[in-house]
Motif scaffolding. Structure first.
Motif, PDB file in Angstrom:
ATOM      1  N   GLN A 204       1.095  -1.191  -0.261  1.00  9.74           N
ATOM      2  CA  GLN A 204      -0.231   0.098   0.231  1.00  9.74           C
ATOM      3  C   GLN A 204       0.795   1.486   0.254  1.00  9.74           C
ATOM      4  O   GLN A 204       0.524   2.469  -1.065  1.00  9.74           O
ATOM      5  N   ASN A 205       2.431   1.213   0.829  1.00  6.62           N
ATOM      6  CA  ASN A 205       2.544   2.509   0.764  1.00  6.62           C
ATOM      7  C   ASN A 205       3.257   3.026  -0.420  1.00  6.62           C
ATOM      8  O   ASN A 205       3.601   3.646  -0.973  1.00  6.62           O
ATOM      9  N   LYS A 206       4.263   1.432  -1.128  1.00  4.06           N
ATOM     10  CA  LYS A 206       4.833   1.566  -2.168  1.00  4.06           C
ATOM     11  C   LYS A 206       3.863   2.178  -3.470  1.00  4.06           C
ATOM     12  O   LYS A 206       4.041   3.263  -4.257  1.00  4.06           O
ATOM     13  N   PHE A 207       2.415   1.706  -3.775  1.00  2.00           N
ATOM     14  CA  PHE A 207       1.188   1.917  -4.117  1.00  2.00           C
ATOM     15  C   PHE A 207       1.232   3.435  -4.038  1.00  2.00           C
ATOM     16  O   PHE A 207       1.016   4.831  -4.994  1.00  2.00           O
ATOM     17  N   ILE A 208       1.159   4.198  -2.963  1.00  4.79           N
ATOM     18  CA  ILE A 208       1.018   5.619  -2.531  1.00  4.79           C
ATOM     19  C   ILE A 208       2.145   6.627  -2.974  1.00  4.79           C
ATOM     20  O   ILE A 208       2.025   7.709  -3.625  1.00  4.79           O
ATOM     21  N   ASP A 209       3.657   5.661  -2.918  1.00  7.32           N
ATOM     22  CA  ASP A 209       4.961   6.814  -3.339  1.00  7.32           C
ATOM     23  C   ASP A 209       4.560   6.453  -4.748  1.00  7.32           C
ATOM     24  O   ASP A 209       4.921   7.325  -5.430  1.00  7.32           O
ATOM     25  N   SER A 210       3.702   5.821  -5.387  1.00  5.32           N
ATOM     26  CA  SER A 210       4.453   5.344  -6.541  1.00  5.32           C
ATOM     27  C   SER A 210       2.503   6.858  -7.882  1.00  5.32           C
ATOM     28  O   SER A 210       3.583   7.167  -8.862  1.00  5.32           O
TER      29      SER A 210
END
Length: 220
Positions: A204-210
């Protein structure tokens, strides 16, 4: 169930089932009541006190009939040959001690076809040699067994109680094993759930950062 969980459960079962100190030596006393016409195990164990020191032992059995004063030599074991030393015991004695090594610690023998004449005192003698770095040490250990021959076996109260306690202990250990397996399963399941939650959080964090920070911004 994952392969890691199965492996961990198998490891739990292994540690439960394998007794600690399995290769240890315990000096158990011989039984003292034989039944006429049957076979009887004359027990004799002498544990070596210094396991790290190589050694060898010769075992002799002597017998003193009830009402007499002299011992007669009836049996000898010197690796790898057992030898009956008295004609009254020819074909009736069988070695049940340590085999395959000179380092004998169990010197038990079977008496087959027990008769009332076998009542008396049996003397088991270990002639042990310890091979030290600079010299040899010779030790003699004697153990006596007072044997009584009866017509019919008489189970002692202590033997009955011991047998009952053995079965109780088996049941308790089985229940304990089941409890440990359940505990292991729950612990692994909780760890897997926590691991999956951490993976989901990282995804989820990677998706937000991307995401493009300019998304949703319009210029006039």
């Amino acid at each position: 169930m994952s392969l890691g969980m199965i492996s961990f459960l198998a490891l739990c079962v292994f540690f439960i089932q394998v007794p600690q100190g399995q290769t240890g030596c315990a000096e158990v006393e011989s039984m003292t009541e034989a039944v006429a016409g049957e076979s009887f195990l004359l027990g004799c164990i002498s544990c070596k006190r210094r396991e790290e020191v190589p050694g060898s032992a010769i075992v002799d059995w002597h017998f003193k009939p009830a009402g007499t004063e002299e011992f007669i030599h009836i049996f000898q074991y010197e690796y790898p040959f057992p030898t009956t030393r008295h004609e009254n015991y020819e074909g009736r004695l069988e070695w049940q001690g340590t085999i395959g090594t000179k380092d004998v610690q169990i010197g038990a023998i079977f008496i087959h076809n027990v008769t009332y004449n076998d009542t008396g005192t049996y003397l088991c003698t270990f002639h042990r040699t310890l091979y030290l770095l600079l010299d040899e040490e010779h030790v003699i250990i004697n153990k006596e067994v007072e044997l009584t021959v009866v017509e019919k076996a008489n189970p002692e109260l202590t033997a009955v109680i011991s047998e009952i306690m053995m079965y109780v202990l088996i049941v308790v250990l089985q229940l304990w094993m089941i409890g440990v397996l359940i505990y292991c399963y729950r612990k692994i399941y909780a760890e897997n759930e926590a691991r999956e939650a951490r993976k989901a959080a990282r995804s989820q964090n990677k998706f937000i950062d991307s995401k493009d920070p300019c998304d949703g911004v319009y210029l006039e």
